[in-house]
Design a protein around this motif. Structure first.
Motif, mmCIF file in Angstrom:
data_model
loop_
_atom_site.group_PDB
_atom_site.id
_atom_site.type_symbol
_atom_site.label_atom_id
_atom_site.label_comp_id
_atom_site.label_asym_id
_atom_site.label_seq_id
_atom_site.Cartn_x
_atom_site.Cartn_y
_atom_site.Cartn_z
ATOM 1 N N UNK A 2 0.835 -1.203 0.000
ATOM 2 C CA UNK A 2 0.000 0.000 0.000
ATOM 3 C C UNK A 2 0.867 1.249 0.000
ATOM 4 N N UNK A 3 1.924 1.234 0.788
ATOM 5 C CA UNK A 3 2.812 2.396 0.828
ATOM 6 C C UNK A 3 3.420 2.679 -0.537
ATOM 7 N N UNK A 4 3.785 1.627 -1.267
ATOM 8 C CA UNK A 4 4.357 1.812 -2.606
ATOM 9 C C UNK A 4 3.331 2.425 -3.553
ATOM 10 N N UNK A 5 2.083 1.984 -3.461
ATOM 11 C CA UNK A 5 1.032 2.550 -4.316
ATOM 12 C C UNK A 5 0.788 4.022 -3.981
ATOM 13 N N UNK A 6 0.698 4.343 -2.705
ATOM 14 C CA UNK A 6 0.466 5.733 -2.310
ATOM 15 C C UNK A 6 1.642 6.628 -2.691
ATOM 16 N N UNK A 7 2.853 6.105 -2.597
ATOM 17 C CA UNK A 7 4.023 6.885 -2.993
ATOM 18 C C UNK A 7 4.064 7.143 -4.495
ATOM 19 N N UNK A 8 3.436 6.273 -5.278
ATOM 20 C CA UNK A 8 3.436 6.430 -6.732
ATOM 21 C C UNK A 8 2.455 7.499 -7.202
ATOM 22 N N UNK A 9 1.499 7.872 -6.358
ATOM 23 C CA UNK A 9 0.511 8.888 -6.726
ATOM 24 C C UNK A 9 1.150 10.264 -6.580
ATOM 25 N N UNK A 10 1.062 11.113 -7.619
ATOM 26 C CA UNK A 10 1.653 12.456 -7.520
ATOM 27 C C UNK A 10 1.042 13.247 -6.356
ATOM 28 N N UNK A 11 1.860 14.055 -5.711
ATOM 29 C CA UNK A 11 1.403 14.834 -4.553
ATOM 30 C C UNK A 11 0.271 15.791 -4.913
ATOM 31 N N UNK A 12 0.285 16.347 -6.122
ATOM 32 C CA UNK A 12 -0.752 17.312 -6.490
ATOM 33 C C UNK A 12 -2.105 16.649 -6.742
ATOM 34 N N UNK A 13 -2.159 15.325 -6.793
ATOM 35 C CA UNK A 13 -3.434 14.630 -6.964
ATOM 36 C C UNK A 13 -4.328 14.861 -5.762
ATOM 37 N N UNK A 14 -3.753 15.075 -4.599
ATOM 38 C CA UNK A 14 -4.504 15.240 -3.368
ATOM 39 C C UNK A 14 -4.956 16.675 -3.136
ATOM 40 N N UNK A 15 -4.548 17.609 -3.968
ATOM 41 C CA UNK A 15 -4.896 19.015 -3.745
ATOM 42 C C UNK A 15 -6.178 19.389 -4.482
ATOM 43 N N UNK A 16 -6.790 20.453 -4.048
ATOM 44 C CA UNK A 16 -8.004 20.962 -4.687
ATOM 45 C C UNK A 16 -7.588 22.003 -5.723
ATOM 46 N N UNK A 17 -7.300 21.535 -6.919
ATOM 47 C CA UNK A 17 -6.845 22.426 -7.988
ATOM 48 C C UNK A 17 -7.998 23.250 -8.544
ATOM 49 N N UNK A 18 -7.699 24.399 -9.133
ATOM 50 C CA UNK A 18 -8.747 25.262 -9.672
ATOM 51 C C UNK A 18 -9.375 24.744 -10.972
ATOM 52 N N UNK A 19 -9.003 23.534 -11.435
ATOM 53 C CA UNK A 19 -9.605 23.029 -12.663
ATOM 54 C C UNK A 19 -11.024 22.494 -12.433
ATOM 55 N N UNK A 20 -11.438 22.360 -11.188
ATOM 56 C CA UNK A 20 -12.806 21.949 -10.889
ATOM 57 C C UNK A 20 -13.748 23.097 -11.230
ATOM 58 N N UNK A 21 -14.812 22.799 -11.960
ATOM 59 C CA UNK A 21 -15.757 23.837 -12.353
ATOM 60 C C UNK A 21 -17.105 23.657 -11.677
ATOM 61 N N UNK A 22 -17.672 22.458 -11.724
ATOM 62 C CA UNK A 22 -19.051 22.303 -11.294
ATOM 63 C C UNK A 22 -19.389 20.843 -11.059
#
Length: 54
Positions: A2-22
């Motif tokens: 599980x740790x290896x899988x979580x480490x493979x996910x980019x850090x910015x995947x967990x952030x609330x980016x402004x590309x969300x519209x609706x």
């Protein structure tokens, strides 16, 4: 493992980016037309689509 899988996910995947519209919540069988989003930031046009049986 599980740790290896979580480490493979980019850090910015967990952030609330402004590309969300609706968000839209649509449950309908035969309606069509323009639907406004949940927060009023966007809209979409919907129409029925028939999926034939397998």
């Amino acid at each position: 493992m599980v740790d290896a899988l979580l480490d493979a996910i980019p850090a910015n995947w967990w952030t609330d980016d402004p590309d969300y519209v609706e968000s839209w919540y649509t449950l309908a069988k035969s309606s069509s037309g323009r639907r406004n989003g949940a927060t009023g930031n966007g809209w979409m046009t919907v129409s029925p689509y028939h999926v034939p049986e397998l």
